[in-house]
Motif scaffolding. Structure first.
Motif, short mmCIF file in Angstrom:
data_model
loop_
_atom_site.label_atom_id
_atom_site.label_comp_id
_atom_site.label_asym_id
_atom_site.label_seq_id
_atom_site.Cartn_x
_atom_site.Cartn_y
_atom_site.Cartn_z
N ARG A 166 7.64 0.13 8.15
CA ARG A 166 7.95 1.21 9.23
C ARG A 166 8.34 0.56 10.28
N TYR B 207 -4.56 -1.71 1.43
CA TYR B 207 -3.81 -2.60 1.07
C TYR B 207 -4.32 -3.85 0.65
N ASP C 88 0.89 -1.31 0.06
CA ASP C 88 0.12 -0.01 0.10
C ASP C 88 0.84 1.27 -0.03
N HIS C 89 0.43 2.45 0.35
CA HIS C 89 1.21 3.67 0.38
C HIS C 89 2.37 3.59 1.34
N ALA C 90 2.24 2.72 2.50
CA ALA C 90 3.21 2.79 3.50
C ALA C 90 4.17 1.75 2.96
N GLY D 73 3.72 -3.08 3.86
CA GLY D 73 2.90 -2.23 4.40
C GLY D 73 3.54 -1.47 5.57
N GLY D 74 2.64 -0.90 6.26
CA GLY D 74 3.32 -0.10 7.27
C GLY D 74 3.98 -1.10 8.42
N SER D 75 3.13 -1.92 9.06
CA SER D 75 3.45 -3.02 9.78
C SER D 75 3.49 -4.34 9.28
N GLY D 76 2.98 -4.51 8.25
CA GLY D 76 3.03 -5.89 7.56
C GLY D 76 1.65 -6.90 8.04
N ASN D 77 1.13 -6.51 9.06
CA ASN D 77 0.23 -7.33 9.71
C ASN D 77 -0.95 -7.50 8.87
N GLY D 78 -1.67 -6.09 8.30
CA GLY D 78 -2.84 -6.38 7.41
C GLY D 78 -2.64 -6.78 6.10
N GLU D 79 -1.23 -6.65 5.60
CA GLU D 79 -1.12 -7.24 4.45
C GLU D 79 -0.68 -8.79 4.38
O1 LIG Z 1 0.30 -1.63 7.87
C1 LIG Z 1 -0.59 -1.53 7.41
C2 LIG Z 1 -1.79 -2.63 7.71
O2 LIG Z 1 -1.23 -3.70 8.54
C3 LIG Z 1 -0.99 -0.24 6.68
O3 LIG Z 1 0.38 -0.05 5.93
C4 LIG Z 1 -1.32 0.72 7.56
O4 LIG Z 1 -2.38 0.35 8.47
C5 LIG Z 1 -1.50 1.94 6.75
O5 LIG Z 1 -1.59 3.24 7.86
P1 LIG Z 1 -2.07 4.74 7.39
O6 LIG Z 1 -3.17 4.88 6.53
O7 LIG Z 1 -2.23 5.19 8.54
O8 LIG Z 1 -0.66 4.99 6.61
#
Ligand SMILES: O=C(CO)[C@H](O)[C@H](O)COP(=O)(O)O
Length: 154
Positions: free
Chosen positions: A110, A43, A8-10, A66-72
């Motif tokens: 991140r 994501y 995603d963007h992160a 992603g930011g944490s990788g969890n949702g991904e």
């Molecule tokens: O890590 C993520 C999902 O697990 C996403 O990258 C994160 O939640 C995005 O956050 P934001 O919209 O605040 O940049």
């Protein structure tokens, strides 16, 4: 080896870094997106698409960033046949391949320096599945996914 990338963007900047780096190392890279930065993007479409392609392409692997990788990782694991692991150091990356035969790695952009993620990804891409008792466990998960029948409690 073909590697599918999604984020995603992160995770976009790190995804672009790996598209170049892995391509330079001789991997065949398919980037399913996003192609441009959009702070409002989500994501699931990118990670589900990356996982669908990995499952359909035997021998390939995927990175979902992603930011944490969890949702991904969660998104990728919704795809039947996918096995995605959140990898957060070299050892979890190695074990995700050796014990879990993970097809995709979830990575938190991140959470690490770029150099750290390079070591993590190198470990993920170069470690082989060990088989044996680990295959039995993967088979139990695959049977449950197919049939909806939970494995019997011992
Ligand atoms: O890590 C993520 C999902 O697990 C996403 O990258 C994160 O939640 C995005 O956050 P934001 O919209 O605040 O940049």
């Amino acid at each position: 080896m073909r590697i599918y990338l999604g984020s995603d963007h992160a995770g976009l900047e790190l995804k672009e870094h790996f598209a170049k780096r892995l391509s330079g190392l001789g991997y065949d890279i398919v980037d399913v997106g996003p192609a441009v930065y959009d702070a409002e993007d989500d994501y699931p479409p990118f990670c589900i698409e990356a996982a669908r392609r990995v499952v359909a392409d035997e021998g390939s692997l995927g990175l979902v960033i992603g930011g944490s990788g969890n949702g991904e990782q969660i998104a990728a694991n919704k795809v039947p046949g996918a096995r995605a692991a959140l990898v957060w150091n070299v050892e979890t990356a190695r074990l995700s391949r050796r014990h879990n035969n993970a097809l995709l790695a979830g990575i938190g952009a991140r959470m690490h320096t770029t150099a750290e993620v390079e070591h993590i990804v190198d470990a993920f891409l170069t470690t082989e599945f060990e088989g044996g008792r680990h295959q039995r466990r993967i088979d139990q998960l695959a049977d449950y996914e197919r049939s909806g029948e939970p494995p019997a409690l011992p």
